[in-house]
Design a protein around this motif. Sequence first.
Motif, mmCIF file in Angstrom:
data_model
loop_
_atom_site.group_PDB
_atom_site.id
_atom_site.type_symbol
_atom_site.label_atom_id
_atom_site.label_comp_id
_atom_site.label_asym_id
_atom_site.label_seq_id
_atom_site.Cartn_x
_atom_site.Cartn_y
_atom_site.Cartn_z
ATOM 1 N N TYR A 362 1.959 3.914 -8.437
ATOM 2 C CA TYR A 362 0.670 4.559 -8.150
ATOM 3 C C TYR A 362 0.461 4.789 -6.652
ATOM 4 C CZ TYR A 362 0.387 2.642 -12.789
ATOM 5 O OH TYR A 362 0.681 2.317 -14.089
ATOM 6 N N GLN A 363 1.444 4.381 -5.857
ATOM 7 C CA GLN A 363 1.328 4.627 -4.408
ATOM 8 C C GLN A 363 1.787 6.045 -4.073
ATOM 9 O OE1 GLN A 363 3.229 1.241 -2.486
ATOM 10 N NE2 GLN A 363 2.159 -0.139 -3.879
ATOM 11 N N ARG A 364 2.101 6.797 -5.094
ATOM 12 C CA ARG A 364 2.339 8.234 -4.968
ATOM 13 C C ARG A 364 1.530 8.941 -6.029
ATOM 14 N NH1 ARG A 364 5.154 9.949 -1.289
ATOM 15 N NH2 ARG A 364 6.710 8.598 -0.386
ATOM 16 N N GLY A 365 0.928 10.054 -5.652
ATOM 17 C CA GLY A 365 0.227 10.850 -6.638
ATOM 18 C C GLY A 365 1.238 11.571 -7.515
ATOM 19 N N LEU A 366 0.753 12.151 -8.595
ATOM 20 C CA LEU A 366 1.620 12.910 -9.488
ATOM 21 C C LEU A 366 2.250 14.085 -8.731
ATOM 22 C CD1 LEU A 366 2.277 12.609 -12.479
ATOM 23 C CD2 LEU A 366 0.432 14.200 -12.987
ATOM 24 N N ASP A 367 1.470 14.576 -7.743
ATOM 25 C CA ASP A 367 1.950 15.702 -6.944
ATOM 26 C C ASP A 367 2.814 15.250 -5.761
ATOM 27 O OD1 ASP A 367 0.123 14.487 -5.334
ATOM 28 O OD2 ASP A 367 -1.224 16.201 -5.121
ATOM 29 N N GLY A 368 3.165 13.950 -5.715
ATOM 30 C CA GLY A 368 4.037 13.468 -4.652
ATOM 31 C C GLY A 368 3.325 12.948 -3.421
ATOM 32 N N ARG A 369 2.013 13.151 -3.360
ATOM 33 C CA ARG A 369 1.244 12.665 -2.194
ATOM 34 C C ARG A 369 1.406 11.165 -2.029
ATOM 35 N NH1 ARG A 369 -4.693 12.826 -2.890
ATOM 36 N NH2 ARG A 369 -4.024 12.746 -5.053
ATOM 37 N N HIS A 370 1.540 10.711 -0.761
ATOM 38 C CA HIS A 370 1.621 9.277 -0.493
ATOM 39 C C HIS A 370 0.205 8.687 -0.447
ATOM 40 C CE1 HIS A 370 2.455 5.572 1.604
ATOM 41 N NE2 HIS A 370 1.549 5.918 2.501
ATOM 42 N N LEU A 371 -0.025 7.590 -1.154
ATOM 43 C CA LEU A 371 -1.344 6.964 -1.119
ATOM 44 C C LEU A 371 -1.262 5.600 -0.423
ATOM 45 C CD1 LEU A 371 -2.653 7.486 -4.790
ATOM 46 C CD2 LEU A 371 -2.588 9.120 -2.934
ATOM 47 N N PRO A 372 -1.974 5.422 0.678
ATOM 48 C CA PRO A 372 -1.988 4.111 1.325
ATOM 49 C C PRO A 372 -2.718 3.078 0.464
ATOM 50 C CG PRO A 372 -3.525 5.596 2.400
ATOM 51 C CD PRO A 372 -2.817 6.404 1.357
ATOM 52 N N VAL A 373 -2.489 1.810 0.782
ATOM 53 C CA VAL A 373 -3.065 0.732 -0.030
ATOM 54 C C VAL A 373 -4.051 -0.085 0.811
ATOM 55 C CG1 VAL A 373 -2.503 -1.336 -1.383
ATOM 56 C CG2 VAL A 373 -0.854 0.546 -1.253
ATOM 57 N N TYR A 374 -5.139 -0.483 0.207
ATOM 58 C CA TYR A 374 -6.068 -1.442 0.815
ATOM 59 C C TYR A 374 -6.276 -2.584 -0.168
ATOM 60 C CZ TYR A 374 -7.018 2.212 4.186
ATOM 61 O OH TYR A 374 -6.875 3.164 5.172
ATOM 62 N N ILE A 375 -6.257 -3.799 0.338
ATOM 63 C CA ILE A 375 -6.622 -4.937 -0.508
ATOM 64 C C ILE A 375 -8.140 -5.011 -0.440
ATOM 65 C CG2 ILE A 375 -6.359 -7.430 -0.919
ATOM 66 C CD1 ILE A 375 -3.728 -5.786 -1.111
ATOM 67 N N THR A 376 -8.785 -4.704 -1.556
ATOM 68 C CA THR A 376 -10.246 -4.600 -1.521
ATOM 69 C C THR A 376 -10.931 -5.892 -1.994
ATOM 70 O OG1 THR A 376 -9.894 -3.265 -3.508
ATOM 71 C CG2 THR A 376 -10.607 -2.118 -1.536
ATOM 72 N N GLU A 377 -10.137 -6.857 -2.473
ATOM 73 C CA GLU A 377 -10.658 -8.202 -2.764
ATOM 74 C C GLU A 377 -9.501 -9.179 -2.832
ATOM 75 O OE1 GLU A 377 -13.179 -8.831 -6.213
ATOM 76 O OE2 GLU A 377 -14.158 -6.885 -5.929
ATOM 77 N N ASN A 378 -9.736 -10.396 -2.339
ATOM 78 C CA ASN A 378 -8.814 -11.514 -2.484
ATOM 79 C C ASN A 378 -9.610 -12.720 -2.010
ATOM 80 O OD1 ASN A 378 -6.281 -13.016 -0.560
ATOM 81 N ND2 ASN A 378 -6.120 -12.826 -2.748
ATOM 82 N N GLY A 379 -9.671 -13.770 -2.817
ATOM 83 C CA GLY A 379 -10.512 -14.887 -2.376
ATOM 84 C C GLY A 379 -10.340 -16.134 -3.212
ATOM 85 N N TYR A 380 -10.959 -17.194 -2.760
ATOM 86 C CA TYR A 380 -10.799 -18.538 -3.335
ATOM 87 C C TYR A 380 -12.175 -19.124 -3.632
ATOM 88 C CZ TYR A 380 -9.309 -23.423 -3.598
ATOM 89 O OH TYR A 380 -9.053 -24.704 -4.012
ATOM 90 N N ALA A 381 -12.337 -19.665 -4.857
ATOM 91 C CA ALA A 381 -13.640 -20.239 -5.232
ATOM 92 C C ALA A 381 -13.609 -21.752 -5.229
ATOM 93 C CB ALA A 381 -14.021 -19.765 -6.633
#
Length: 480
Positions: A362-381
């Motif tokens: 999924y880091q590439r679109g169907l059309d070949g576009r490169h998609l950057p990644v962001y970690i939008t959550e990570n945590g400890y309870a």
Amino acid sequence: MSPTQTPKINEEENHKLSFPQGFLWGCATSHFQIEGFPDEIQNRLSDWANWTNDKSRIADQTSADEACQFYQRHLDDLALIEELGLKAFRISFNWPALMMGQKGQLADRLDENAVRYYKQFLAGLKRLDVKVFATLFHFTLPDWLSKDGGWLSDECPRQFARFAELVAREFGNDVDFWLTINEPLAYAYQGYVNGAWPPGIKNDYLSAFKSIQGQLKGHAVACKAIKSVLPEAKVSYTIHWRPFEPKNRFNPFDHFVVYLRNSVFNHLFPAAVRTGRLQFPFPLNLIGEVKKLEGKIDDLSDSCDFLAINYYTREISTYNLAAPANIFGERALNTSLTCNDMGWEVFPDGLYDVLVKESAVYQRGLDGRHLPVYITENGYASTHAADLGPGDWSLNDNQRVDYLRLHLEALYRAIKAGIDVRGYLYWSLLDNFEWAEGLAARFGLVRIVYPTQERKARASAHEFAKIARSNELVFEAPDG
Ligand code: IFM
């Protein structure tokens, strides 16, 4: 180097890991979990507000009525964001509060008071040069819409599209990254299978799948609406990624359960967004009613500009011979790993695997576009009763510090392996209302003393600030 090879660590990396220039360090939140219900919007509550009126539904019998009083205290909390040196912050817009609406009628404006509050906070973030991630649906629906069938009804995507359009018009200059839907699978599972969240239905897989279809339609129309107002907007959705592993690696049934859970919980939504078609894995696609949900969804294909990954833990899964009809099996609780107070294993390698393997397609679109990644959550309870008063308890949160550092190491390895990760948002800045767990399950870098609403920075807050400011994870030299 192929991304699945673990990269070598060089001499300098024995002392510190330097993240790419411009890497965004931040925290994530959602409105319902922190804001509290201000009087102004009391007459337009969400399904969650009504759900928590019955305290027996919440593990510690608390509610989010006050939460962190963020609505009243957000300007003071900007100082915390500044002190920590954060350069990114994730909010969610309160759909029920912002948008009046009723069945068959689309609102043509947003609530002025709610707009004023968000504007004020977002202007504060801009002054601090903080990039804003904004979520449009973070588990809470306008109550009337939920009663009307929520994401199972066609009215929901219709209303959501209008909400997205109004919000994009109003806040277009204030938001840098748009997230339409947060964790659609968690929502579907908790609402229609586990019954722990509104609408509180149990074991209704078909409705869960319908709600996923509804959320996909919602994502597609919201993305289109945002882009019609802001053609250059960056739009995505989040998935709560979990590596699934069999309890018994010699048991083919456990492997089957892992395959099914992975296909549905991790891949169903991103694959549909990429291809524009909802497709269920075998053998679900043999069930007539499920099959009917499959197919093309208008405007869905390639409707994503970056990948937003939420990661917490892995899940060991097993098939239960005593409940053979449950082909999803269940979560097995035996583990040799450290767990947080909610029983979630600390498994940083899972973050690496999610980045370099599971989400790679999924880091590439169907059309070949490169998609950057962001970690939008990570945590400890960690769990501490909500009514605990002042005192320094829980400020030395070494487990959270370890969790944070281990996950950042895993993240660094993934970047080194070639994954274009551009930011990391810790969940969460403040202790907050953790849905069915209530206020006791605390994820905050900053502790909330709920009886007084005092904010107290934990050791993890100082640690995160150091990392965010230096853009480096430094290893202490061993003693002697
Ligand atoms: O608190 C939640 C958040 O709302 C969505 N992602 C997971 C978090 C921790 O459970």
